[in-house]
Scaffold this motif. Structure first.
Motif, PDB file in Angstrom:
ATOM      1  N   ILE A  66      39.481  25.074  70.918  1.00  0.00           N
ATOM      2  CA  ILE A  66      38.328  25.552  71.670  1.00  0.00           C
ATOM      3  C   ILE A  66      38.202  24.741  72.955  1.00  0.00           C
ATOM      4  CG2 ILE A  66      35.805  25.625  71.737  1.00  0.00           C
ATOM      5  CD1 ILE A  66      35.769  26.435  68.874  1.00  0.00           C
ATOM      6  N   ARG A  67      38.007  25.466  74.055  1.00  0.00           N
ATOM      7  CA  ARG A  67      37.679  24.818  75.327  1.00  0.00           C
ATOM      8  C   ARG A  67      36.207  25.100  75.611  1.00  0.00           C
ATOM      9  NH1 ARG A  67      41.753  27.196  79.514  1.00  0.00           N
ATOM     10  NH2 ARG A  67      41.533  28.995  78.139  1.00  0.00           N
ATOM     11  N   TYR A  68      35.442  24.043  75.841  1.00  0.00           N
ATOM     12  CA  TYR A  68      33.995  24.144  76.012  1.00  0.00           C
ATOM     13  C   TYR A  68      33.641  23.737  77.438  1.00  0.00           C
ATOM     14  CZ  TYR A  68      29.007  23.139  75.402  1.00  0.00           C
ATOM     15  OH  TYR A  68      27.649  23.106  75.535  1.00  0.00           O
ATOM     16  N   LEU A  69      33.134  24.686  78.256  1.00  0.00           N
ATOM     17  CA  LEU A  69      32.706  24.414  79.628  1.00  0.00           C
ATOM     18  C   LEU A  69      31.236  24.004  79.565  1.00  0.00           C
ATOM     19  CD1 LEU A  69      35.273  26.224  79.859  1.00  0.00           C
ATOM     20  CD2 LEU A  69      34.320  27.102  82.004  1.00  0.00           C
ATOM     21  N   ARG A  70      30.974  22.696  79.723  1.00  0.00           N
ATOM     22  CA  ARG A  70      29.643  22.163  79.448  1.00  0.00           C
ATOM     23  C   ARG A  70      28.561  22.703  80.396  1.00  0.00           C
ATOM     24  NH1 ARG A  70      32.960  17.664  78.618  1.00  0.00           N
ATOM     25  NH2 ARG A  70      32.479  16.806  80.671  1.00  0.00           N
ATOM     26  N   PRO A  71      28.757  22.813  81.696  1.00  0.00           N
ATOM     27  CA  PRO A  71      27.641  23.276  82.548  1.00  0.00           C
ATOM     28  C   PRO A  71      27.164  24.691  82.192  1.00  0.00           C
ATOM     29  CG  PRO A  71      29.339  22.220  83.866  1.00  0.00           C
ATOM     30  CD  PRO A  71      29.920  22.392  82.506  1.00  0.00           C
ATOM     31  N   SER A  72      28.088  25.587  81.898  1.00  0.00           N
ATOM     32  CA  SER A  72      27.711  26.979  81.620  1.00  0.00           C
ATOM     33  C   SER A  72      27.606  27.275  80.130  1.00  0.00           C
ATOM     34  CB  SER A  72      28.742  27.930  82.241  1.00  0.00           C
ATOM     35  OG  SER A  72      30.023  27.718  81.660  1.00  0.00           O
ATOM     36  N   GLN A  73      27.928  26.296  79.273  1.00  0.00           N
ATOM     37  CA  GLN A  73      27.979  26.476  77.818  1.00  0.00           C
ATOM     38  C   GLN A  73      28.863  27.660  77.444  1.00  0.00           C
ATOM     39  OE1 GLN A  73      24.362  26.331  75.614  1.00  0.00           O
ATOM     40  NE2 GLN A  73      23.521  24.618  76.754  1.00  0.00           N
ATOM     41  N   ARG A  74      29.971  27.760  78.137  1.00  0.00           N
ATOM     42  CA  ARG A  74      30.932  28.824  77.872  1.00  0.00           C
ATOM     43  C   ARG A  74      32.037  28.287  76.973  1.00  0.00           C
ATOM     44  NH1 ARG A  74      34.141  32.112  82.641  1.00  0.00           N
ATOM     45  NH2 ARG A  74      35.018  33.780  81.321  1.00  0.00           N
ATOM     46  N   VAL A  75      32.431  29.096  75.997  1.00  0.00           N
ATOM     47  CA  VAL A  75      33.416  28.670  75.009  1.00  0.00           C
ATOM     48  C   VAL A  75      34.578  29.648  75.027  1.00  0.00           C
ATOM     49  CG1 VAL A  75      33.866  28.384  72.548  1.00  0.00           C
ATOM     50  CG2 VAL A  75      31.751  27.507  73.523  1.00  0.00           C
ATOM     51  N   GLU A  96      35.825  34.621  73.644  1.00  0.00           N
ATOM     52  CA  GLU A  96      35.207  33.990  74.809  1.00  0.00           C
ATOM     53  C   GLU A  96      33.705  34.254  74.726  1.00  0.00           C
ATOM     54  OE1 GLU A  96      35.549  34.400  79.633  1.00  0.00           O
ATOM     55  OE2 GLU A  96      37.399  34.535  78.423  1.00  0.00           O
ATOM     56  N   LEU A  97      32.896  33.166  74.629  1.00  0.00           N
ATOM     57  CA  LEU A  97      31.472  33.303  74.327  1.00  0.00           C
ATOM     58  C   LEU A  97      30.629  32.523  75.311  1.00  0.00           C
ATOM     59  CD1 LEU A  97      31.665  32.711  70.467  1.00  0.00           C
ATOM     60  CD2 LEU A  97      31.645  34.914  71.643  1.00  0.00           C
ATOM     61  N   GLU A  98      29.431  33.048  75.596  1.00  0.00           N
ATOM     62  CA  GLU A  98      28.394  32.339  76.336  1.00  0.00           C
ATOM     63  C   GLU A  98      27.339  31.913  75.310  1.00  0.00           C
ATOM     64  OE1 GLU A  98      28.319  31.695  79.539  1.00  0.00           O
ATOM     65  OE2 GLU A  98      29.907  32.976  80.365  1.00  0.00           O
ATOM     66  N   LEU A  99      27.283  30.635  74.941  1.00  0.00           N
ATOM     67  CA  LEU A  99      26.420  30.191  73.853  1.00  0.00           C
ATOM     68  C   LEU A  99      24.946  30.385  74.176  1.00  0.00           C
ATOM     69  CD1 LEU A  99      28.200  26.939  72.626  1.00  0.00           C
ATOM     70  CD2 LEU A  99      28.352  29.252  71.710  1.00  0.00           C
ATOM     71  N   GLU A 100      24.528  30.055  75.389  1.00  0.00           N
ATOM     72  CA  GLU A 100      23.109  30.144  75.732  1.00  0.00           C
ATOM     73  C   GLU A 100      22.640  31.594  75.736  1.00  0.00           C
ATOM     74  OE1 GLU A 100      19.353  28.808  76.484  1.00  0.00           O
ATOM     75  OE2 GLU A 100      21.137  27.570  76.099  1.00  0.00           O
ATOM     76  N   ALA A 101      23.440  32.477  76.329  1.00  0.00           N
ATOM     77  CA  ALA A 101      23.070  33.895  76.407  1.00  0.00           C
ATOM     78  C   ALA A 101      23.433  34.663  75.142  1.00  0.00           C
ATOM     79  CB  ALA A 101      23.753  34.544  77.611  1.00  0.00           C
ATOM     80  N   GLU A 102      24.214  34.033  74.256  1.00  0.00           N
ATOM     81  CA  GLU A 102      24.675  34.660  73.022  1.00  0.00           C
ATOM     82  C   GLU A 102      25.418  35.954  73.320  1.00  0.00           C
ATOM     83  OE1 GLU A 102      21.491  35.099  70.279  1.00  0.00           O
ATOM     84  OE2 GLU A 102      21.030  32.967  70.217  1.00  0.00           O
ATOM     85  N   THR A 103      26.295  35.906  74.311  1.00  0.00           N
ATOM     86  CA  THR A 103      27.123  37.046  74.660  1.00  0.00           C
ATOM     87  C   THR A 103      28.573  36.610  74.618  1.00  0.00           C
ATOM     88  OG1 THR A 103      27.004  36.532  77.029  1.00  0.00           O
ATOM     89  CG2 THR A 103      25.323  38.027  76.123  1.00  0.00           C
ATOM     90  N   GLY A 104      29.474  37.607  74.686  1.00  0.00           N
ATOM     91  CA  GLY A 104      30.876  37.247  74.701  1.00  0.00           C
ATOM     92  C   GLY A 104      31.759  38.402  74.306  1.00  0.00           C
ATOM     93  N   ARG A 105      33.060  38.070  74.129  1.00  0.00           N
ATOM     94  CA  ARG A 105      34.048  39.076  73.770  1.00  0.00           C
ATOM     95  C   ARG A 105      35.056  38.456  72.820  1.00  0.00           C
ATOM     96  NH1 ARG A 105      37.667  43.328  77.256  1.00  0.00           N
ATOM     97  NH2 ARG A 105      39.594  43.114  76.062  1.00  0.00           N
ATOM     98  N   LEU A 106      35.459  39.269  71.812  1.00  0.00           N
ATOM     99  CA  LEU A 106      36.477  38.848  70.866  1.00  0.00           C
ATOM    100  C   LEU A 106      37.558  39.916  70.833  1.00  0.00           C
ATOM    101  CD1 LEU A 106      33.420  38.261  69.408  1.00  0.00           C
ATOM    102  CD2 LEU A 106      34.913  36.849  67.997  1.00  0.00           C
ATOM    103  N   ASP A 107      38.830  39.518  70.802  1.00  0.00           N
ATOM    104  CA  ASP A 107      39.958  40.439  70.812  1.00  0.00           C
ATOM    105  C   ASP A 107      40.660  40.431  69.449  1.00  0.00           C
ATOM    106  OD1 ASP A 107      39.665  41.166  73.558  1.00  0.00           O
ATOM    107  OD2 ASP A 107      40.469  39.200  74.073  1.00  0.00           O
TER     108      ASP A 107
END
Length: 704
Positions: A66-75, A96-107
């Protein structure tokens, strides 16, 4: 096209209850991170490797890396990705997920829904918070097998809305046993048991006298407390019909309107219709309104469109409305009854009277000590096209002294019954009758312990009744009929219904009941026996009936035996000692065992009228297969009343019920032959002709 179905039926396969986040979720958004290694060398990126787990209160993500982008809380996750929320569990190749917005995409997704057990595959899944998901090139089923499910929805696109409990699909194909059975450019389906507007699944059946019967109901969810079902229906031998069912519900009332209309019956050449309205509820703070209105276009409607012996045996259709009020010691009502005669063999001067209106009052109040005053009062206006009609007032005040003790009870009573008429069409327009009625009822209660820890009771009872003879030949007969004799008749003050006849009596009823109670408090055996000794002839009769010179009534016996929780036997007998004949007999045995097994066997006899054998069963013959059947035969008429035979198959995700049925269609002895076939896809809905109501009527104790 929109389709709506029921919630999933109770599964017969193990329920997957593991692996879901708690519901409701705990408060707080603390993020927990676990991994074998962690790389913090880059200022804004955290790289986690080896058994990575990232979890907060609302969602959980596991992967190899997992790569975690701390400023945007993107995973961004790769390798054996597993994602879950309180509503959905997903396995994917990449996420690929946006933790704060609880959005994302899974393949490359394999998913599983919490409610209803739905699961499937998708090319990719887009998450939009906790309440929505969008899937592309998706499959959906409630079957356990993912690769070869027994049934499956395939769609180009699918949207799942957990907030509304509904899914929507575009470019949808429904497959059963790998065979396409339905294609729709658009469809919606339930994710839980919440209601929505849309087409329900069609029903299909056939019969020898109506041909193919096809219906496609549309359900309209008007409001949370109102809905309607509109049902276009095609009966090939008769024409196109339209059905409607409208329901409403309030805080203190509920009601329903239903109807069917066939504008031009191809077989009869006339319009056919049925209408029904029911309402029950409070009016203000102290009044209750109950309405039950019914009407059919012709006398043969139920013969042509009914599907049960009960509807076919109706002699008339009743409509009634009543407004009721009551207090601590009284109850009063104003009501109206009207009857539509269906039996063509009933002559006009034998039709039931409409009662417009009926005023009733009933009260019972203590006068001090054990003394109690009761009053039954009724005022009725009887109307009919032919014969005598008019008004009737019936008053019955009574003094009672109920004495009760755990070991006995005694209740002497004396009353006066006064009945007066105001008639139209009779020689005497104002006849009346005044009759005193005296009775004494009492009983004892004995109990003894048994060796097994249970106990047995013995409850002897008696009822003495005295009513002097009062000539009543000049009184009309509006609604009085002689009641069918049974155990309850031993303790009544009148063997006639209604107020037109008050039977004379000088008689003593004797009865006894015994019960066996097991140590757990369950009643295993109950038996009662009773009879009436007559001390004078029964002179009061209905018109054209002779006086009766009897010493005793029939001996009435009843027995209920429950040797276990699976078996029950019932025996009812009426023996006439005067003629040395059995007036009535009922012998019934029921077995309700494991795996849904049901066996019913009953024999009914009523001298000169009924002699029937009724057997029904639901028997498992394999792990998922059950046989269903019924045979109801009349020896007196030498004909089968109903014969049914078929099967049920049920797996964890689908069920099929199919049977052939033959039943008596009318009084002329004609039969209707029909075929019922229903395919239920659990979590989606049912196709074919609904079988549940028919099987519940045919097999005592049947439940899907």
């Amino acid at each position: 096209m929109v389709m709506s179905g029921s919630a999933p039926a109770a599964p017969v396969c193990p329920v997957d209850s593991e692996g879901w986040l708690p519901w409701p979720v705990p408060e707080g958004r603390n993020i927990v991170v676990e991994s074998d290694t962690i790389d913090l060398s880059q200022p804004d990126i955290t790289i986690l490797s080896g058994n990575v787990l990232l979890r907060d209160a609302e969602q959980e993500l596991a992967a190899e890396k997992i790569r975690y982008l701390r400023p945007s809380q993107r995973v961004m996750a790769d390798g054996a990705v597993r994602y879950r929320t309180r509503e959905i569990r997903v396995e994917a190749g990449r996420a690929e997920l946006e933790l704060e917005a609880e959005t994302g995409r899974l393949d490359e997704v394999v998913y599983r829904l919490r409610d209803g057990g739905g699961r499937g595959r998708a090319e990719f899944v887009t998450l939009d918070g906790q309440e929505r998901s969008s899937l592309s090139q998706v499959t959906y089923s409630t079957c356990v097998a993912l690769d070869e499910p027994d049934w499956q929805l395939r769609a180009r696109e699918m949207d799942l809305n957990y907030a509304t409990g509904r899914g929507e699909a575009r470019g949808m194909q429904l497959r059963f046993k790998s065979v396409p059975i339905l294609y729709l450019p658009y469809a919606s389906f339930p994710l839980d048991d919440r209601r929505k507007s849309g087409f329900l699944y069609p029903s299909l059946g056939s019969s020898n006298d109506n041909g193919i019967d096809f219906a496609l109901p549309y359900y309209w969810n008007i409001a949370p407390n109102r809905d309607a079902t509109i049902t276009p229906r095609l009966v090939t031998d008769r024409g196109a019909m339209l059905g409607l069912e409208y329901r409403y519900l309030g805080a203190r009332y509920a009601g329903e309107f239903s109807g069917q209309y066939l504008p031009d019956d191809d077989l009869t050449g006339r319009h056919r219709a049925l209408a029904s309205f029911r309402h029950a509820g409070q009016v203000g703070s102290s009044l209750r309104l109950d309405v039950d209105l019914n009407h059919v276009s012709d006398r043969n409607y139920f013969e042509d469109f009914g599907d049960s012996l009960t509807t076919l045996s109706r002699s008339y259709l009743r409509s009634t409305a009543a407004l009721t009020a009551g207090g601590e010691w009284w109850q009063a009502s104003v009501a109206a009854d009207a009857f539509q005669v269906l039996d063509r063999n009933i002559a006009a001067d034998r039709e039931p009277f409409d009662r417009l209106p009926v005023l009733n009052f009933r009260g019972a109040r203590a006068l001090g000590g054990p003394l109690e005053l009761g009053l039954d009062a009724e005022l009725v206006s009887f109307d009919r096209d032919q014969g005598v009609k008019g008004n009737r007032l019936d008053l019955y005040p009574e003094l009672r002294v109920p004495l009760r003790h755990p070991a006995y009870y005694l209740e002497p009573a004396i009353g006066i019954r006064h009945t007066a008429y105001d008639l139209d069409g009779a020689e005497d327009t104002t006849p009346d009758r005044t009759t005193p009625i005296a009775s004494l009822e009492g009983g004892l209660f004995f109990e003894r312990d048994r060796e097994n820890g249970g106990h047995q009771t013995l409850e002897p009872r008696f009822h003495y009744l005295y009513v002097p003879f009062e000539r009543q030949d000049e009184l009309p007969v509006f609604d009085s009929r002689e009641l069918t004799f049974g155990f309850d008749q031993l303790f009544r003050t009148n063997r006639f219904s209604g107020a037109d006849r008050q039977a004379d009596a000088n008689q003593l009823a004797l009865a006894a009941t015994t019960r066996l109670i097991d140590p757990g408090g369950r009643e295993r055996f109950e038996a009662s026996i009773g009879t009436i000794a007559y001390f004078r002839d029964q002179r009061i009769q209905l018109p054209d009936e002779p006086e009766r010179d009897l010493n005793t009534s029939a001996v009435v016996g009843e027995m209920h035996y429950r040797p276990s929780d699976f078996w029950q036997a019932t025996l009812g007998v009426q023996y006439d000692p005067e003629d040395d004949e059995l007036d009535q007999t009922l012998v019934a045995v029921q077995h309700r065992g494991t795996a849904g097994r049901i066996l019913n066997l009953a024999y009914r006899q009523r001298r000169g009228l009924v002699r029937q054998l009724d057997a029904s069963f639901l028997v498992p013959v394999a792990e998922r297969w059950k046989l269903v059947g019924r045979a109801n035969y009349s020896f007196r008429d030498d004909t089968d009343l109903e014969t049914l035979l078929g099967f049920e198959y049920e797996s964890c995700c689908w069920a099929m019920r199919a049977f052939a049925r033959r039943f008596l269609r009318n009084q002329d002895g004609e039969h209707r032959n029909g075929v019922y076939l229903e395919l239920e896809l659990k979590g989606l809905g049912s196709f074919g002709r609904s079988t549940e109501r028919v099987l519940q009527r045919a097999i005592l104790g049947y439940r899907t």
